[in-house]
Design a protein around this motif. Structure first.
Motif, mmCIF file in Angstrom:
data_model
loop_
_atom_site.group_PDB
_atom_site.id
_atom_site.type_symbol
_atom_site.label_atom_id
_atom_site.label_comp_id
_atom_site.label_asym_id
_atom_site.label_seq_id
_atom_site.Cartn_x
_atom_site.Cartn_y
_atom_site.Cartn_z
ATOM 1 N N ILE A 256 0.409 -1.050 0.248
ATOM 2 C CA ILE A 256 0.342 -0.027 -0.164
ATOM 3 C C ILE A 256 0.820 1.338 0.062
ATOM 4 O O ILE A 256 0.670 2.275 -0.368
ATOM 5 C CB ILE A 256 -0.648 0.020 1.483
ATOM 6 C CG1 ILE A 256 -1.977 -1.104 0.940
ATOM 7 C CG2 ILE A 256 -1.373 1.369 1.468
ATOM 8 C CD1 ILE A 256 -2.733 -0.837 -0.347
ATOM 9 N N LEU B 28 -1.273 8.243 -3.662
ATOM 10 C CA LEU B 28 -2.538 8.704 -3.018
ATOM 11 C C LEU B 28 -2.859 9.003 -2.254
ATOM 12 O O LEU B 28 -2.114 9.576 -1.211
ATOM 13 C CB LEU B 28 -2.798 6.901 -2.418
ATOM 14 C CG LEU B 28 -3.643 6.329 -1.673
ATOM 15 C CD1 LEU B 28 -4.803 5.720 -3.057
ATOM 16 C CD2 LEU B 28 -3.412 5.616 -0.707
ATOM 17 N N LEU C 78 -7.088 6.734 1.604
ATOM 18 C CA LEU C 78 -6.843 5.567 1.563
ATOM 19 C C LEU C 78 -7.956 5.111 3.129
ATOM 20 O O LEU C 78 -8.236 5.208 4.167
ATOM 21 C CB LEU C 78 -5.780 4.811 2.371
ATOM 22 C CG LEU C 78 -5.463 3.544 2.608
ATOM 23 C CD1 LEU C 78 -6.011 3.068 1.275
ATOM 24 C CD2 LEU C 78 -4.040 3.735 3.078
#
Length: 117
Positions: free
Chosen positions: A55, A61, A64
């Motif tokens: 991850i 990102l 999340l």
């Protein structure tokens, strides 16, 4: 890496939340999205155990969502910790089985929202 770029060059968000069939993350495939994905929703799945270190490879990102799983531990360490996610603004961990947060999380300068209920 080319498959994602060719098939889905504009893909920025993945929402597989509320999927009880998703019990593990395809750790071999997660890094393929690293340069593109800004939002990953994995809430209310059946994920259990430590959060896979892959991850952390999702460089862009910003969101999340991992709420309501059975995650027990977050990646930590200089090379593997969540603090390497430099763009992460929202991290939802509520409803999991996490007892400790890694010290490195204090270095997450972009983090604006952290849910831990």
């Amino acid at each position: 890496k080319e498959i994602v770029n060719v098939c889905c060059p504009n893909l920025r968000e993945i929402n597989v939340g509320r999927n009880p069939l998703l019990t593990t993350l395809p750790s071999m495939e997660i890094p393929l999205f690293g340069k593109y994905i800004t939002s990953l929703w994995l809430d209310d799945c059946s994920l259990s155990g430590p959060l896979p270190e892959c991850i952390v490879s999702l460089e862009k990102l910003e969101v999340l969502r991992l709420s309501y799983n059975k995650i027990t531990k977050l990646p930590s360490g200089k090379k593997k910790g969540l603090h390497r996610m430099k763009h992460l603004k929202v991290l939802c961990l509520d409803g999991n089985e996490i007892e400790d947060l890694p010290e490195e999380m204090a270095k997450m300068k972009s983090l604006e929202t952290l849910l831990l209920r």
